[in-house]
Design a protein around this motif. Structure first.
Motif, PDB file in Angstrom:
ATOM      1  N   UNK B  31       0.872  -1.271   0.120  1.00 43.80           N
ATOM      2  CA  UNK B  31       0.174  -0.024   0.056  1.00 43.80           C
ATOM      3  C   UNK B  31       0.755   1.395   0.008  1.00 43.80           C
ATOM      4  N   UNK B  32       0.264   2.476  -0.224  1.00 42.01           N
ATOM      5  CA  UNK B  32       0.686   3.748  -0.015  1.00 42.01           C
ATOM      6  C   UNK B  32       1.708   3.716   1.423  1.00 42.01           C
ATOM      7  N   UNK B  46       4.599   5.227   7.015  1.00 39.82           N
ATOM      8  CA  UNK B  46       5.232   5.549   5.294  1.00 39.82           C
ATOM      9  C   UNK B  46       6.223   6.400   5.428  1.00 39.82           C
ATOM     10  N   UNK B  47       7.027   5.801   4.325  1.00 37.82           N
ATOM     11  CA  UNK B  47       8.132   6.724   4.001  1.00 37.82           C
ATOM     12  C   UNK B  47       8.166   7.159   2.504  1.00 37.82           C
ATOM     13  N   UNK B  72       0.137  12.498   2.824  1.00 33.30           N
ATOM     14  CA  UNK B  72      -1.063  11.754   1.789  1.00 33.30           C
ATOM     15  C   UNK B  72      -0.996  10.229   1.924  1.00 33.30           C
ATOM     16  N   UNK B  73       0.339   9.634   1.796  1.00 29.76           N
ATOM     17  CA  UNK B  73       0.578   8.473   2.034  1.00 29.76           C
ATOM     18  C   UNK B  73      -0.399   7.657   3.092  1.00 29.76           C
ATOM     19  N   UNK B 148     -10.768   0.477   7.200  1.00 33.40           N
ATOM     20  CA  UNK B 148     -10.108  -0.685   6.433  1.00 33.40           C
ATOM     21  C   UNK B 148      -9.874  -0.272   5.010  1.00 33.40           C
ATOM     22  N   UNK B 149      -8.751   0.432   4.595  1.00 31.86           N
ATOM     23  CA  UNK B 149      -8.719   0.917   3.210  1.00 31.86           C
ATOM     24  C   UNK B 149      -7.738  -0.021   2.724  1.00 31.86           C
ATOM     25  N   UNK B 150      -8.225  -0.796   1.686  1.00 32.05           N
ATOM     26  CA  UNK B 150      -7.263  -1.476   0.899  1.00 32.05           C
ATOM     27  C   UNK B 150      -7.890  -2.001  -0.418  1.00 32.05           C
TER      28      UNK B 150
END
Lengths: 375, 329
Positions: B31-32, B46-47, B72-73, B148-150
């Motif tokens: 994912x992002x 995130x990175x 945003x990620x 739960x975003x995927x």
């Protein structure tokens, strides 16, 4: 200035399609000369919307696709030299030479730069007097005048470290070669509007007359294409074969006199090899003798290159309208945008690229996913 | 260079080299940002690294990008960014005043996004071994309960919404990087999307997937979602909001706006029953004013993105191979 939407209006498109449908009574095969037109046709699904009797055959008018392999190999060799800054339009970078492309040369340390104008390359030459700057001067009558202008400017400004690797081609001899082919099925041409905006219409009446084919000068937006098809079909149904300008907003009958004068001054007509097709007499330009100092072929003696065209590649037949891209055995299997056998699969105007990018869904043969070259 | 373009080559580099080498189920989701459990909290982590040239452009700078990119990620996991790290890699010779301007922009963007910069690092590389300033950021945020975003949650019937005009950032960068002028100045849409995502989640936590279509553009994001979800995606080309200056610039250069990078936009797959309400909420937010429904997830052509063209034909919208290249004529 007109905006793009006005030339993509669905209502107007429906009207033109209705007119074409009500005009056509039997099958006709039309060739769109320019690869830009091919991409508009496939990207917008125009071929899906035309009546079955109207077949569009894709022509040889992709400047990247027809550049001979030998010239590309020369470009790769020159670009590899440490003293050279090699400048090119972007879409030449992925075109396969024998075994590699300009991207590969760059990743191996070659100084390969994408420019948006040949004059940018000249600027780079001015900024780097201790380097040799070479611009890859390819294309049809559309790109030849600015390239000629750049050489003219280089000489005027006394810039000595600039040269052009020239492989310019001309449309009318290609039309003649296609019509002379024993397998030719083309009954009319949608001529490339931007070529005519430079050259005017003067070269076409004789071709239309000699081969009995309508030639309709056509633009590049969806409505331009439909209007070109409509006018062509009207002529074919009436048994006429004249030159008709369906792109008057860009094309004047006399062309662009300033551009023509520049071509006349800097270039001279020569026989030229077309990739996949072979040599077509009088179909190209090279620098005139008085500009020889600016000719990269003379400045850089390239020898010992071993040019090998992949045996499986049938792009020559595609470029002549003898084969649809997806009818090629290699299409979408061994030949993909990532592993191209020929330029038609990677050029932004290539017919094979258009079919691969936009048409995989509804073709008989669905292209499998590409195998990964990584890992 | 193509391996950094956000297209098929980038995806393969990650899938075939990095992911197998590093292992781990969380990373495999690609994912992002990663969703990780830490004690009782579900965190997004995130990175991202930023190597944009030029460092300053209409509408922003590498400093804004470095904050907003990571924020945003995280937002695409439904999380509001809480803490950010900041790594500056400076090229020997870069003016300190330039570093200061970038740092100012970085700080301002962080304050606007409501995120605190809590740790950092600076390195200097020799002249010729960098491009002025490179920045790496990493961020963490809290994923709200019930979110739960995927892509695996996408089902046929989901409505596809974009938050506004596409292609703006990429064309803005091109216009200054290449010295191209298109008649009007095009400013980057660089912005932090945490607030917009919060507004959407306030309507329903049951959003299925969010993506910010940066490198590779809208086409790459839609393809990633189609591939990961196994559903088809059908979009109406005329409904994709492309501003006239972007469309004209792309037409001149032979580029497709669908593949041009964005920086302050998102694409959402929303259950049909919530689509109208989510769209209204987006349009009520300044960053979603021009939100539009552009298509739907479908049963047909699983894993593939298809566009209905303005004229009524259809075409495949493929994952770009590498970067788009301007054409010859």
């Amino acid at each position: 200035m007109k905006y793009i939407d006005e030339f993509q209006d669905p209502e107007l498109a429906r009207g033109l399609l209705d007119e074409i449908r009500s005009t056509v009574t039997r099958p006709w095969a039309l060739m769109e000369v320019c690869g830009g037109q091919t991409h508009t046709i496939i990207r917008h699904g125009i071929d899906q919307l035309l009546p079955d009797q109207v077949e569009l055959i894709h022509g040889p008018g992709c400047p990247v696709c027809v550049t001979p392999l030998e010239v590309i190999d020369k470009a790769l060799e020159i670009a590899s030299r440490p003293e050279v800054i090699f400048c090119s339009f972007g879409d030449m970078l992925r075109v396969p030479g024998t075994g590699r492309d300009l991207f590969r040369v760059r990743s191996e340390g070659g100084d390969v730069r994408v420019v948006y104008s040949p004059l940018d390359a000249l600027k780079i030459a001015q900024q780097n007097p201790d380097r040799e700057v070479v611009f890859f001067g390819i294309g049809f009558e559309t790109t030849a005048p600015p390239n000629a202008m750049t050489v003219y400017q280089a000489r005027r400004l006394g810039i000595r470290n600039f040269s052009l690797l020239v492989s310019h081609v001309r449309v009318p001899p290609a039309i003649e070669a296609i019509m002379r082919s024993p397998n030719c099925r083309v009954q009319a041409f949608l001529a490339a509007g931007h070529v005519c905006s430079v050259m005017g219409l003067g070269e076409y009446p004789e071709l239309a007359e000699r081969f009995g084919v309508p030639i309709v000068v056509t633009g590049f937006e969806p409505l331009d294409i439909l209007e070109g098809v409509r006018r062509t079909v009207v002529q074919l149904e009436r048994g006429e074969h004249s030159v008709d300008n369906a792109y008057p907003r860009a094309v004047r009958p006399e062309g662009n006199p300033a551009a023509l004068a520049m071509l006349e001054d800097v270039f001279e007509v020569t026989d030229r090899a077309w990739r996949g097709i072979g040599v077509i007499p009088g179909s190209g330009w090279r620098l005139a003798p008085r500009y020889r100092d600016y000719d990269a072929e003379y400045r850089f003696q390239v020898s010992g290159i071993d040019t090998r065209e992949p045996a499986q590649c049938r792009s020559g037949e595609v470029l002549q309208g003898l084969l649809k891209p997806h009818e090629c055995e290699a299409f979408g299997t061994v030949c993909t945008p990532r592993t191209p056998l020929g330029a038609t699969m990677v050029s932004s105007e290539g017919a094979c690229a258009a079919y691969y990018l936009y048409r995989r869904l509804d073709m008989n043969k669905t292209a499998p996913l590409e195998a990964s070259p990584v890992g | 260079m193509g391996h950094g373009g956000g297209g098929a080559l980038s995806a393969e580099l990650v899938q075939h080299i990095f992911a197998p080498a590093f292992g781990g189920d969380t990373l495999a989701q690609l994912g992002d940002s990663a969703s990780v459990q830490l004690g009782g909290a579900r965190l997004a982590f995130s990175t991202d690294s930023f190597v944009v040239r030029p460092l300053f452009f209409p509408g922003g700078s590498i400093g804004d990008l470095a904050v907003n990119g990571t924020v945003n990620d995280l937002a695409m996991s439904g999380a509001r960014a809480a803490y950010l790290s900041c790594g500056f890699i400076l090229e020997e010779g870069v003016e300190l005043s330039v570093v200061a301007r970038v740092a100012e922009a970085f700080g301002a963007a962080a304050r606007e996004a409501g995120v605190e910069v809590v740790t950092g690092d600076t390195k200097v590389v020799e002249a010729g071994h960098g491009d002025g300033i490179f920045i790496n950021t990493a961020g963490i945020g809290l994923i709200p309960p019930g979110v739960d975003l995927r892509p695996q949650r996408v089902v046929p019937g989901d409505v596809v919404i974009v938050s506004g005009a596409i292609g703006v950032h990429g064309v803005a960068i091109m216009s200054v990087r290449e010295g191209l002028e298109f008649g009007v100045e095009i400013a980057s849409d660089c912005a932090a999307l945490g607030g917009l995502v919060e507004a959407m989640l306030a309507v329903t936590p049951d959003l299925h997937v969010l993506r910010d279509p940066t490198r590779g553009g809208l086409a790459a994001s839609l393809n990633e979602i189609a591939a990961a979800s196994g559903t088809g995606v059908l979009i109406q080309e005329r409904h994709v909001p492309v501003p006239a200056p972007v469309a004209n610039a792309c037409a001149i250069l032979g580029l497709d706006p669908m593949y041009v990078a964005n920086e302050g936009k998102l694409v959402a797959f929303v259950p049909r029953e919530h689509a109208d309400a989510v769209l209204d909420a987006m349009r009520a937010h300044p960053l979603g004013r021009d939100a539009a429904v552009i298509g739907a997830a479908v049963d047909a052509h699983p894993g593939m993105v298809v566009a209905r063209t303005g004229l009524g034909g259809t075409r495949v919208v493929d994952l770009p191979v590498g970067e788009q290249l301007p054409r010859i004529c």
